[in-house]
Design a protein around this motif. Structure first.
Motif, PDB file in Angstrom:
ATOM      1  N   HIS A 168       0.866  -1.190   0.000  1.00 19.92           N
ATOM      2  CA  HIS A 168       0.000   0.000   0.000  1.00 19.92           C
ATOM      3  C   HIS A 168       0.900   1.237   0.000  1.00 19.92           C
ATOM      4  O   HIS A 168       1.579   1.520   0.985  1.00 19.92           O
ATOM      5  CB  HIS A 168      -0.891  -0.035   1.241  1.00 19.92           C
ATOM      6  CG  HIS A 168      -1.853   1.095   1.336  1.00 19.92           C
ATOM      7  ND1 HIS A 168      -2.826   1.154   2.308  1.00 19.92           N
ATOM      8  CD2 HIS A 168      -2.002   2.229   0.604  1.00 19.92           C
ATOM      9  CE1 HIS A 168      -3.533   2.262   2.163  1.00 19.92           C
ATOM     10  NE2 HIS A 168      -3.034   2.932   1.141  1.00 19.92           N
ATOM     11  N   THR A 169       0.896   1.969  -1.122  1.00 15.29           N
ATOM     12  CA  THR A 169       1.743   3.149  -1.283  1.00 15.29           C
ATOM     13  C   THR A 169       0.891   4.407  -1.291  1.00 15.29           C
ATOM     14  O   THR A 169      -0.114   4.482  -2.008  1.00 15.29           O
ATOM     15  CB  THR A 169       2.551   3.082  -2.592  1.00 15.29           C
ATOM     16  OG1 THR A 169       3.363   1.894  -2.582  1.00 15.29           O
ATOM     17  CG2 THR A 169       3.440   4.308  -2.754  1.00 15.29           C
ATOM     18  N   VAL A 226       5.098   3.672   2.322  1.00 15.92           N
ATOM     19  CA  VAL A 226       4.871   2.355   1.715  1.00 15.92           C
ATOM     20  C   VAL A 226       4.729   1.326   2.826  1.00 15.92           C
ATOM     21  O   VAL A 226       5.659   1.097   3.602  1.00 15.92           O
ATOM     22  CB  VAL A 226       6.016   1.958   0.771  1.00 15.92           C
ATOM     23  CG1 VAL A 226       5.718   0.589   0.147  1.00 15.92           C
ATOM     24  CG2 VAL A 226       6.229   3.006  -0.316  1.00 15.92           C
ATOM     25  N   SER A 227       3.551   0.717   2.932  1.00 14.29           N
ATOM     26  CA  SER A 227       3.281  -0.331   3.908  1.00 14.29           C
ATOM     27  C   SER A 227       3.192  -1.665   3.178  1.00 14.29           C
ATOM     28  O   SER A 227       2.475  -1.790   2.181  1.00 14.29           O
ATOM     29  CB  SER A 227       1.963  -0.048   4.643  1.00 14.29           C
ATOM     30  OG  SER A 227       1.542  -1.169   5.394  1.00 14.29           O
ATOM     31  N   TYR A 269      -8.790  -4.318   3.504  1.00 12.66           N
ATOM     32  CA  TYR A 269      -8.573  -4.647   2.102  1.00 12.66           C
ATOM     33  C   TYR A 269      -9.487  -5.791   1.681  1.00 12.66           C
ATOM     34  O   TYR A 269      -9.829  -6.661   2.485  1.00 12.66           O
ATOM     35  CB  TYR A 269      -7.118  -5.048   1.857  1.00 12.66           C
ATOM     36  CG  TYR A 269      -6.122  -4.001   2.290  1.00 12.66           C
ATOM     37  CD1 TYR A 269      -5.838  -2.898   1.487  1.00 12.66           C
ATOM     38  CD2 TYR A 269      -5.454  -4.113   3.515  1.00 12.66           C
ATOM     39  CE1 TYR A 269      -4.924  -1.933   1.883  1.00 12.66           C
ATOM     40  CE2 TYR A 269      -4.542  -3.154   3.924  1.00 12.66           C
ATOM     41  CZ  TYR A 269      -4.277  -2.065   3.104  1.00 12.66           C
ATOM     42  OH  TYR A 269      -3.382  -1.112   3.507  1.00 12.66           O
ATOM     43  N   LEU A 270      -9.838  -5.786   0.412  1.00 16.24           N
ATOM     44  CA  LEU A 270     -10.642  -6.854  -0.189  1.00 16.24           C
ATOM     45  C   LEU A 270      -9.789  -7.566  -1.215  1.00 16.24           C
ATOM     46  O   LEU A 270      -9.161  -6.929  -2.058  1.00 16.24           O
ATOM     47  CB  LEU A 270     -11.888  -6.258  -0.843  1.00 16.24           C
ATOM     48  CG  LEU A 270     -12.714  -7.170  -1.750  1.00 16.24           C
ATOM     49  CD1 LEU A 270     -13.403  -8.247  -0.927  1.00 16.24           C
ATOM     50  CD2 LEU A 270     -13.742  -6.352  -2.527  1.00 16.24           C
ATOM     51  N   TYR A 271      -9.738  -8.886  -1.156  1.00 21.24           N
ATOM     52  CA  TYR A 271      -9.015  -9.642  -2.171  1.00 21.24           C
ATOM     53  C   TYR A 271      -9.973 -10.598  -2.864  1.00 21.24           C
ATOM     54  O   TYR A 271     -11.039 -10.942  -2.330  1.00 21.24           O
ATOM     55  CB  TYR A 271      -7.832 -10.399  -1.567  1.00 21.24           C
ATOM     56  CG  TYR A 271      -8.207 -11.501  -0.599  1.00 21.24           C
ATOM     57  CD1 TYR A 271      -8.396 -12.815  -1.031  1.00 21.24           C
ATOM     58  CD2 TYR A 271      -8.339 -11.238   0.766  1.00 21.24           C
ATOM     59  CE1 TYR A 271      -8.723 -13.831  -0.142  1.00 21.24           C
ATOM     60  CE2 TYR A 271      -8.662 -12.246   1.665  1.00 21.24           C
ATOM     61  CZ  TYR A 271      -8.852 -13.535   1.204  1.00 21.24           C
ATOM     62  OH  TYR A 271      -9.188 -14.538   2.084  1.00 21.24           O
ATOM     63  N   VAL A 293      -2.338   7.108  -4.666  1.00 20.18           N
ATOM     64  CA  VAL A 293      -2.417   5.916  -3.823  1.00 20.18           C
ATOM     65  C   VAL A 293      -2.429   4.684  -4.718  1.00 20.18           C
ATOM     66  O   VAL A 293      -3.177   4.630  -5.705  1.00 20.18           O
ATOM     67  CB  VAL A 293      -3.677   5.935  -2.933  1.00 20.18           C
ATOM     68  CG1 VAL A 293      -3.816   4.612  -2.174  1.00 20.18           C
ATOM     69  CG2 VAL A 293      -3.621   7.097  -1.962  1.00 20.18           C
ATOM     70  N   ASP A 294      -1.604   3.719  -4.384  1.00 25.46           N
ATOM     71  CA  ASP A 294      -1.516   2.488  -5.165  1.00 25.46           C
ATOM     72  C   ASP A 294      -1.525   1.307  -4.206  1.00 25.46           C
ATOM     73  O   ASP A 294      -0.692   1.235  -3.301  1.00 25.46           O
ATOM     74  CB  ASP A 294      -0.240   2.493  -6.001  1.00 25.46           C
ATOM     75  CG  ASP A 294      -0.123   1.259  -6.873  1.00 25.46           C
ATOM     76  OD1 ASP A 294      -0.656   1.276  -7.983  1.00 25.46           O
ATOM     77  OD2 ASP A 294       0.504   0.269  -6.425  1.00 25.46           O
TER      78      ASP A 294
END
Length: 311
Positions: free
Chosen positions: A8-9, A79-80, A211-213, A286-287
């Motif tokens: 997560h950036t 950046v995480s 987050y959704l995957y 955001v990416d």
């Protein structure tokens, strides 16, 4: 079980050097029986003078960043990176663990739990015409017994089926009345509608960010690979059961929980500001990249709103 890796950036750019106020991050999940966190790293540019970790009032893990007084920069990049295993309950587990005394709605919370749940039962926004109340009562059986878990599942899937999803860059969350009137919204709008509907029925509900995957390549899943919002409702025996009204998902399926709060405003993943002129803000990118198992990563980019300018 799914092995999930998340990157997560968040990057802010400025047209002139600015100072940075304290930033507050909520990007690290808590290790639990349904989520095993193998690794969590974070890189920040420019590097802060102080990095502190704490638990907020809800027990979420938050990170506080402070830069040296007088220091300036033309950018901020955070950046995480997470590496974890997810063990979602799935719809079968809440049914198996549900307290038999609350299988039929309505019910009352027990004396030991009621005081702790009280703030999660309080409505957040006014509803003078009781539009949300009327919508919530749609899911009660007027001629028979209303089963608690099927009622909540029906509410979740009604939002998915009857409302139109739209990404929205503007900050803030629409009121449930606006969502009902327009028939559309972002994931946080649908979440707040379901929370307020559950609370209108006397149930305790929380806002969840994470987050959704999509592990199965299911068509129609909205928000995969991006930050996401959903809610959880407390049902005795089953506990806090997660419901994603954007996708109709139940009991944590495909959902990586990072934080749970009483209101949407308390669940901002990255919050902070800069010290400088209003026109110094040049952009925010955001990416979020999510990789499940050995599948190639899927990237979703969103341009969130600019941070508050305290200057």
């Amino acid at each position: 079980m799914a092995r999930v890796r998340i990157r997560h950036t968040t990057r802010y750019d400025y047209s002139a050097p600015v100072g940075l106020s304290q930033h507050r991050l909520m990007v690290r999940p808590r290790d639990s029986h349904d989520l095993r966190l193998h690794d969590a790293t974070m890189t920040i540019s420019p590097a802060p003078e102080a990095t502190r970790w704490a638990h907020d009032v809800f027990g979420n893990s938050v990170c506080l960043l402070d830069w040296a007084e007088g220091a300036t920069t033309d950018h901020l990049e955070i950046v995480s990176t997470l590496d974890l295993e997810h063990f979602p309950a799935g719809p079968a587990l809440p049914r198996a663990t549900l307290d038999p005394s609350v299988e039929i709605f309505p019910f009352s919370y027990g004396a030991e739990e009621a005081p702790d749940l009280e703030h999660f039962r309080v409505r957040l926004l006014p509803d003078p015409q009781r539009r949300v109340d009327a919508w919530a009562r749609r899911f009660l059986d007027p001629g028979g017994q209303t089963r608690t878990l099927p009622m909540l599942e029906a509410m979740t899937r009604a939002i998915r089926d009857e409302f139109s999803y739209e990404g929205r860059d503007a900050e803030g969350t629409n009121s449930p009345v606006v969502t009902l009137e327009t028939g559309r919204g972002a994931c946080r709008d649908f979440t707040l509608l379901m929370m307020e509907a559950a609370r209108a029925l006397g149930l305790a509900a929380r806002f969840v960010t994470g987050y959704l995957y999509d592990s199965a390549g299911t068509e129609g899943v909205v928000g995969g690979g991006a930050t996401h919002a959903w809610c959880s409702v407390y049902v005795p025996g089953a506990g806090w059961v997660e419901y994603d009204p954007t996708n109709g998902l139940v009991a944590g399926e495909n959902l990586i929980r990072v934080g749970s709060t009483r209101t949407p405003e308390q669940a901002v993943p990255v919050g902070g500001g800069y010290i400088g002129t209003a026109d110094a803000f040049a952009g925010l990118h955001v990416d979020v990249t999510v990789k499940v198992g050995d599948d190639p990563p899927a990237t979703v980019s969103e341009p969130p709103p600019p941070p508050d300018n305290p200057a």
